[in-house]
Design a protein around this motif. Structure first.
Motif, PDB file in Angstrom:
ATOM      1  N   GLN A 314       0.829  -1.210   0.000  1.00 52.39           N
ATOM      2  CA  GLN A 314       0.000   0.000   0.000  1.00 52.39           C
ATOM      3  C   GLN A 314       0.864   1.261   0.000  1.00 52.39           C
ATOM      4  O   GLN A 314       0.551   2.241  -0.689  1.00 52.39           O
ATOM      5  N   ALA A 315       1.948   1.244   0.781  1.00 54.28           N
ATOM      6  CA  ALA A 315       2.835   2.413   0.848  1.00 54.28           C
ATOM      7  C   ALA A 315       3.501   2.667  -0.492  1.00 54.28           C
ATOM      8  O   ALA A 315       3.598   3.817  -0.950  1.00 54.28           O
ATOM      9  N   GLU A 316       3.977   1.619  -1.143  1.00 47.73           N
ATOM     10  CA  GLU A 316       4.619   1.774  -2.448  1.00 47.73           C
ATOM     11  C   GLU A 316       3.636   2.334  -3.472  1.00 47.73           C
ATOM     12  O   GLU A 316       3.985   3.212  -4.276  1.00 47.73           O
ATOM     13  N   ASP A 317       2.404   1.824  -3.463  1.00 43.08           N
ATOM     14  CA  ASP A 317       1.386   2.330  -4.404  1.00 43.08           C
ATOM     15  C   ASP A 317       1.069   3.799  -4.110  1.00 43.08           C
ATOM     16  O   ASP A 317       0.902   4.610  -5.035  1.00 43.08           O
ATOM     17  N   LYS A 318       1.006   4.141  -2.834  1.00 42.07           N
ATOM     18  CA  LYS A 318       0.701   5.511  -2.434  1.00 42.07           C
ATOM     19  C   LYS A 318       1.791   6.467  -2.902  1.00 42.07           C
ATOM     20  O   LYS A 318       1.503   7.572  -3.369  1.00 42.07           O
ATOM     21  N   ILE A 319       3.033   6.056  -2.776  1.00 42.84           N
ATOM     22  CA  ILE A 319       4.156   6.907  -3.186  1.00 42.84           C
ATOM     23  C   ILE A 319       4.097   7.187  -4.686  1.00 42.84           C
ATOM     24  O   ILE A 319       4.370   8.308  -5.131  1.00 42.84           O
ATOM     25  N   GLU A 320       3.721   6.188  -5.476  1.00 40.57           N
ATOM     26  CA  GLU A 320       3.577   6.402  -6.923  1.00 40.57           C
ATOM     27  C   GLU A 320       2.500   7.438  -7.214  1.00 40.57           C
ATOM     28  O   GLU A 320       2.669   8.310  -8.074  1.00 40.57           O
ATOM     29  N   VAL A 321       1.381   7.361  -6.506  1.00 39.92           N
ATOM     30  CA  VAL A 321       0.294   8.330  -6.691  1.00 39.92           C
ATOM     31  C   VAL A 321       0.772   9.733  -6.327  1.00 39.92           C
ATOM     32  O   VAL A 321       0.521  10.712  -7.045  1.00 39.92           O
ATOM     33  N   ILE A 322       1.467   9.847  -5.204  1.00 43.51           N
ATOM     34  CA  ILE A 322       1.952  11.154  -4.742  1.00 43.51           C
ATOM     35  C   ILE A 322       2.917  11.763  -5.743  1.00 43.51           C
ATOM     36  O   ILE A 322       2.849  12.969  -6.039  1.00 43.51           O
ATOM     37  N   ASN A 323       3.807  10.964  -6.280  1.00 38.31           N
ATOM     38  CA  ASN A 323       4.764  11.479  -7.267  1.00 38.31           C
ATOM     39  C   ASN A 323       4.041  12.047  -8.489  1.00 38.31           C
ATOM     40  O   ASN A 323       4.414  13.104  -9.011  1.00 38.31           O
ATOM     41  N   ARG A 324       2.991  11.359  -8.942  1.00 39.98           N
ATOM     42  CA  ARG A 324       2.225  11.853 -10.093  1.00 39.98           C
ATOM     43  C   ARG A 324       1.489  13.145  -9.751  1.00 39.98           C
ATOM     44  O   ARG A 324       1.427  14.075 -10.563  1.00 39.98           O
ATOM     45  N   PHE A 326       2.336  15.470  -7.565  1.00 33.90           N
ATOM     46  CA  PHE A 326       3.277  16.587  -7.485  1.00 33.90           C
ATOM     47  C   PHE A 326       3.784  17.001  -8.867  1.00 33.90           C
ATOM     48  O   PHE A 326       4.085  18.178  -9.093  1.00 33.90           O
ATOM     49  N   GLU A 327       3.875  16.054  -9.772  1.00 37.34           N
ATOM     50  CA  GLU A 327       4.272  16.407 -11.139  1.00 37.34           C
ATOM     51  C   GLU A 327       3.254  17.358 -11.763  1.00 37.34           C
ATOM     52  O   GLU A 327       3.621  18.263 -12.524  1.00 37.34           O
ATOM     53  N   ARG A 328       1.969  17.177 -11.441  1.00 39.98           N
ATOM     54  CA  ARG A 328       0.903  18.014 -12.008  1.00 39.98           C
ATOM     55  C   ARG A 328       0.600  19.246 -11.153  1.00 39.98           C
ATOM     56  O   ARG A 328      -0.156  20.115 -11.560  1.00 39.98           O
ATOM     57  N   SER A 329       1.183  19.316  -9.961  1.00 42.51           N
ATOM     58  CA  SER A 329       0.880  20.404  -9.031  1.00 42.51           C
ATOM     59  C   SER A 329       1.420  21.733  -9.543  1.00 42.51           C
ATOM     60  O   SER A 329       2.412  21.801 -10.273  1.00 42.51           O
ATOM     61  N   ASP A 330       0.738  22.844  -9.160  1.00 40.96           N
ATOM     62  CA  ASP A 330       1.209  24.178  -9.539  1.00 40.96           C
ATOM     63  C   ASP A 330       2.119  24.778  -8.464  1.00 40.96           C
ATOM     64  O   ASP A 330       2.466  25.959  -8.521  1.00 40.96           O
ATOM     65  N   LEU A 331       2.514  23.974  -7.493  1.00 36.60           N
ATOM     66  CA  LEU A 331       3.456  24.444  -6.477  1.00 36.60           C
ATOM     67  C   LEU A 331       4.812  24.734  -7.122  1.00 36.60           C
ATOM     68  O   LEU A 331       5.182  24.092  -8.104  1.00 36.60           O
ATOM     69  N   PRO A 332       5.578  25.678  -6.581  1.00 34.39           N
ATOM     70  CA  PRO A 332       6.923  25.927  -7.111  1.00 34.39           C
ATOM     71  C   PRO A 332       7.830  24.728  -6.854  1.00 34.39           C
ATOM     72  O   PRO A 332       7.556  23.899  -5.982  1.00 34.39           O
ATOM     73  N   ASP A 333       8.898  24.639  -7.613  1.00 37.47           N
ATOM     74  CA  ASP A 333       9.827  23.531  -7.425  1.00 37.47           C
ATOM     75  C   ASP A 333      10.459  23.559  -6.044  1.00 37.47           C
ATOM     76  O   ASP A 333      10.733  22.507  -5.453  1.00 37.47           O
ATOM     77  N   GLN A 334      10.696  24.741  -5.528  1.00 33.66           N
ATOM     78  CA  GLN A 334      11.263  24.895  -4.188  1.00 33.66           C
ATOM     79  C   GLN A 334      10.931  26.284  -3.665  1.00 33.66           C
ATOM     80  O   GLN A 334      10.586  27.175  -4.435  1.00 33.66           O
ATOM     81  N   PRO A 335      11.010  26.496  -2.360  1.00 37.05           N
ATOM     82  CA  PRO A 335      10.705  27.823  -1.802  1.00 37.05           C
ATOM     83  C   PRO A 335      11.710  28.869  -2.275  1.00 37.05           C
ATOM     84  O   PRO A 335      12.838  28.539  -2.664  1.00 37.05           O
ATOM     85  N   ASP A 336      11.304  30.125  -2.221  1.00 42.22           N
ATOM     86  CA  ASP A 336      12.153  31.233  -2.660  1.00 42.22           C
ATOM     87  C   ASP A 336      13.067  31.659  -1.506  1.00 42.22           C
ATOM     88  O   ASP A 336      12.599  32.174  -0.487  1.00 42.22           O
TER      89      ASP A 336
END
Length: 355
Positions: A314-324, A326-336
């Motif tokens: 379940q954890a491995e599957d969850k990590i794959e979902v999270i990675n996808r 964040f790839e689509r997220s509009d958050l900046p790559d890192q804080p300023d």
């Protein structure tokens, strides 16, 4: 500055919160109360030679970060620090007005995919390590070099201990000579073959390697011996780590692990999913939710309701979902870092000029 000095001068405290299971909403009747917070060093210390970036008690259940270290860790999207900044109101014991300048949304970024995931992986590693220790306990008596030595017998091999017994020899009377160009392979001689005194196969229980002897050239080897040095080194490492763990382990938590019969640290695995759920929410909603709405499900994990293998899957599957996500997220790559630095300077100026 020490924790005691900070408590004697509470004007330097900027934030004091109840953290851990109480803040997550996962506390049980026997749960401890952890305190975390933020402080600012006195102006004299900041400009002087001695700067304190963190104070804590011996058990680390009371811990305060200096404002610079706090901002530094926010820039790195450290999960503990983001949680502290987003502590639920009912767990905030004191909050200086200057803390209103620091908003979580100023620091949330795609780094959370890594930091929360790495934190979760660390907990999985702990659970795996405990699983290995429980399933494969190490005997009290450490093995010796002799347990990793073998002689050639026909087309196979024989433990050196059996060979010694069959010949009526003891290891102290054996002389070993390294065979050139053959790693960990030795010619075996007995003291009756020479007037020289041999050094035995090994010098004692704590030896790290076999002993070599000076053997006259006319002597003919009685056997050829292989020393599995890599295997012995690994055994010594695992033995040391296991018994250090036994000495330091939390017995109450260990007994709880044994009681549910699943052979993993259920509390660590609960925090794996808490962290992964928080990471998913950050990717979806740009928000850190410290108080967990899935309390009952997380406590089921802690009680050992699931198998170790099922939770890992379940954890491995969850990590794959999270990675996808964040790839689509509009958050900046890192804080300023510029915003962070200006914020830190502004806070110090306000507090130091206020006296």
């Amino acid at each position: 500055m020490t924790l005691q000095e900070l408590y004697r001068n509470p004007k330097h405290i900027l934030l004091k919160c109840i953290s851990g299971s109480q803040a997550y909403g996962l506390a049980l009747p026997h749960s401890d109360t952890d305190l975390k917070g933020i402080f600012i060093v006195p102006k004299e210390e900041f400009y002087g030679l001695h700067y304190t970036d963190q104070v804590n008690n011996d058990t680390n259940d009371e811990m305060y970060y200096e404002i610079k270290k706090f901002i530094d860790l926010l820039l790195k999207n450290n999960p503990n620090i983001l949680e502290l900044l987003s502590t639920p109101e009912d767990c905030i014991l004191y909050r200086h007005p200057v803390m209103d300048l620091i908003k979580p949304e100023m620091f949330l970024s795609k780094l959370c995919s890594q930091t929360f995931g790495q934190y979760a992986y660390a907990q999985i590693k702990k659970a795996r390590g405990l699983n290995k220790k429980i399933v494969n306990p190490v005997e009290i008596k450490r093995k010796t070099i002799l347990d990793f030595c073998y002689t050639v017998k026909g087309q196979g091999s024989m433990p050196i201990t059996q060979w010694l017994a069959s010949c009526g020899y003891i290891q102290e009377d054996i002389g070993l000579v390294r065979i050139d160009h053959m790693r960990d392979i030795y010619a075996v001689f007995h003291r009756l073959q020479s007037d020289e005194r041999f050094n035995g196969i090994y010098s004692g229980e704590n030896a790290n390697d076999v002993s070599l002897s000076s053997v006259p050239a006319p002597c003919v080897p009685l056997a050829i011996m292989y020393f599995n040095k890599d295997g012995y080194t690994m055994h010594c490492k695992e033995y040391r780590q296991y018994w250090e763990w036994v000495e330091k382990r939390n017995e109450e938590r260990y007994e709880n692990t044994l009681s549910h019969g699943k052979n993993y640290d259920a509390k660590n695995m609960m925090h794996v999913f808490r962290l992964l759920n928080m990471a998913e929410e950050i990717a979806l909603h740009d928000k850190v939710n410290v108080r967990r709405p899935e309390r009952e499900w997380l406590l089921r994990i802690r009680s050992g309701a699931f198998t170790y293998e099922d939770l890992l899957k379940q954890a491995e599957d969850k990590i794959e979902v999270i990675n996808r996500l964040f790839e689509r997220s509009d958050l900046p790559d890192q804080p300023d870092p510029v915003i962070a630095e200006n914020l830190l300077v502004n806070i110090r100026e306000k507090l130091y000029h206020a006296g």
